[in-house]
Design a protein around this motif. Structure first.
Motif, PDB file in Angstrom:
ATOM      1  N   ILE A  91      -4.082  -3.811   0.113  1.00 56.97           N
ATOM      2  CA  ILE A  91      -4.747  -4.261   1.544  1.00 56.97           C
ATOM      3  C   ILE A  91      -3.983  -5.440   2.315  1.00 56.97           C
ATOM      4  CG2 ILE A  91      -6.596  -4.955   2.861  1.00 56.97           C
ATOM      5  CD1 ILE A  91      -6.736  -2.039   1.841  1.00 56.97           C
ATOM      6  N   GLU A  92      -3.213  -5.364   3.277  1.00 55.93           N
ATOM      7  CA  GLU A  92      -2.623  -6.578   3.950  1.00 55.93           C
ATOM      8  C   GLU A  92      -3.275  -6.917   5.064  1.00 55.93           C
ATOM      9  OE1 GLU A  92       0.973  -4.332   4.588  1.00 55.93           O
ATOM     10  OE2 GLU A  92       1.520  -4.248   2.599  1.00 55.93           O
ATOM     11  N   CYS A  93      -4.043  -6.310   5.785  1.00 55.72           N
ATOM     12  CA  CYS A  93      -4.866  -6.635   6.892  1.00 55.72           C
ATOM     13  C   CYS A  93      -6.009  -6.097   6.989  1.00 55.72           C
ATOM     14  CB  CYS A  93      -4.177  -6.053   8.152  1.00 55.72           C
ATOM     15  SG  CYS A  93      -4.712  -6.274   9.761  1.00 55.72           S
ATOM     16  N   PRO A  94      -7.066  -6.900   6.581  1.00 52.09           N
ATOM     17  CA  PRO A  94      -8.393  -6.665   6.517  1.00 52.09           C
ATOM     18  C   PRO A  94      -9.039  -6.122   7.500  1.00 52.09           C
ATOM     19  CG  PRO A  94      -7.969  -8.676   5.050  1.00 52.09           C
ATOM     20  CD  PRO A  94      -6.808  -8.346   6.009  1.00 52.09           C
ATOM     21  N   ARG A  95      -9.987  -5.151   7.646  1.00 50.47           N
ATOM     22  CA  ARG A  95     -10.614  -4.532   8.788  1.00 50.47           C
ATOM     23  C   ARG A  95     -10.955  -5.973   9.666  1.00 50.47           C
ATOM     24  NH1 ARG A  95     -15.903  -1.103   8.578  1.00 50.47           N
ATOM     25  NH2 ARG A  95     -15.867  -0.406  10.992  1.00 50.47           N
ATOM     26  N   ASN A 117      -9.035  -1.347   7.615  1.00 47.88           N
ATOM     27  CA  ASN A 117      -8.232  -1.890   6.693  1.00 47.88           C
ATOM     28  C   ASN A 117      -6.705  -1.322   6.680  1.00 47.88           C
ATOM     29  OD1 ASN A 117     -10.436  -3.611   5.169  1.00 47.88           O
ATOM     30  ND2 ASN A 117     -11.395  -1.563   5.105  1.00 47.88           N
ATOM     31  N   TYR A 118      -5.723  -1.972   6.698  1.00 44.50           N
ATOM     32  CA  TYR A 118      -4.523  -1.812   6.999  1.00 44.50           C
ATOM     33  C   TYR A 118      -3.592  -2.274   5.724  1.00 44.50           C
ATOM     34  CZ  TYR A 118      -0.599  -0.320  10.003  1.00 44.50           C
ATOM     35  OH  TYR A 118       0.423   0.491  10.536  1.00 44.50           O
ATOM     36  N   GLY A 119      -2.734  -1.366   5.285  1.00 44.36           N
ATOM     37  CA  GLY A 119      -1.884  -1.868   3.863  1.00 44.36           C
ATOM     38  C   GLY A 119      -0.879  -0.921   4.006  1.00 44.36           C
ATOM     39  N   SER A 120      -0.313  -1.071   2.596  1.00 44.86           N
ATOM     40  CA  SER A 120       0.820  -0.254   2.394  1.00 44.86           C
ATOM     41  C   SER A 120       0.389   0.341   0.787  1.00 44.86           C
ATOM     42  CB  SER A 120       1.956  -0.915   2.299  1.00 44.86           C
ATOM     43  OG  SER A 120       2.019  -1.844   1.427  1.00 44.86           O
ATOM     44  N   ILE A 121       1.487   1.560   0.489  1.00 48.35           N
ATOM     45  CA  ILE A 121       1.212   1.937  -0.728  1.00 48.35           C
ATOM     46  C   ILE A 121       2.528   1.543  -1.669  1.00 48.35           C
ATOM     47  CG2 ILE A 121       1.247   4.294  -2.090  1.00 48.35           C
ATOM     48  CD1 ILE A 121      -0.025   5.520   0.412  1.00 48.35           C
ATOM     49  N   PRO A 122       2.264   0.942  -2.569  1.00 45.18           N
ATOM     50  CA  PRO A 122       3.508   0.146  -3.229  1.00 45.18           C
ATOM     51  C   PRO A 122       4.298   1.312  -3.822  1.00 45.18           C
ATOM     52  CG  PRO A 122       1.623  -1.054  -3.567  1.00 45.18           C
ATOM     53  CD  PRO A 122       1.054   0.120  -2.770  1.00 45.18           C
ATOM     54  N   GLY A 123       5.610   1.379  -3.758  1.00 49.15           N
ATOM     55  CA  GLY A 123       6.590   2.224  -4.417  1.00 49.15           C
ATOM     56  C   GLY A 123       6.897   3.458  -3.512  1.00 49.15           C
TER      57      GLY A 123
END
Length: 152
Positions: A18-22, A45-51
């Motif tokens: 999670i990089e940007c909470p709701r 909630n916005y983020g990324s999938i590592p890898g």
């Protein structure tokens, strides 16, 4: 026009950072650098999938439905949908994760959000002197490594 967007094979329940909470206004990259400041709070909630990497060279973006999660938290949530998105002329799909299937209301809300997000990102690109294509494409099929858009 049918487009093809690269989508790496997805695990059924990826780990999302999670990089940007709701309800946040600031979208940060995985390294903590500010990526985008929104005039409206992000309802997800916005983020990324590592890898996993998008066509734009950044970690694959993910949206996690549900209550606000703290920045930096890592969660494992099932993939329920994938949104096709073009940012600065490059494929930038958004993986949608949730503990339950999306309702019609949630799907419509995600579409609205990413259409508005594209509008503001286009403005940001223009301010920076670029005019690349940035837009919501439609819903993608997450099972294939390359998927065609199913509407826009």
């Amino acid at each position: 026009m049918t487009e093809r967007l690269a989508l790496p094979p997805l695990p059924p329940e990826p780990e999302v950072l999670i990089e940007c909470p709701r309800f946040s206004f600031v979208k940060r990259r995985a390294d903590g650098a500010v990526d985008f400041v929104s005039p409206l709070p992000c309802p997800y909630n916005y983020g990324s999938i590592p890898g996993l990497v998008s066509d734009d060279g950044d970690p694959l973006d993910a949206v996690v439905m549900g209550p606000r999660l703290p920045r930096g938290q890592r969660v494992r949530v099932p993939v329920v949908a994938v949104i096709g998105f073009i940012d600065a002329g490059r494929g930038d799909p958004k993986v949608v994760c949730s503990t339950s299937p999306l309702t019609a209301w949630e799907r419509a809300g995600l579409e609205r959000f990413f259409r508005v997000y594209a509008f503001f990102k286009r403005g940001l690109h223009r301010v920076r002197g670029n005019v690349p294509e940035t837009r919501f494409v439609g819903w993608l099929t997450p099972a294939a490594s390359t998927s065609a858009a199913r509407g826009s």
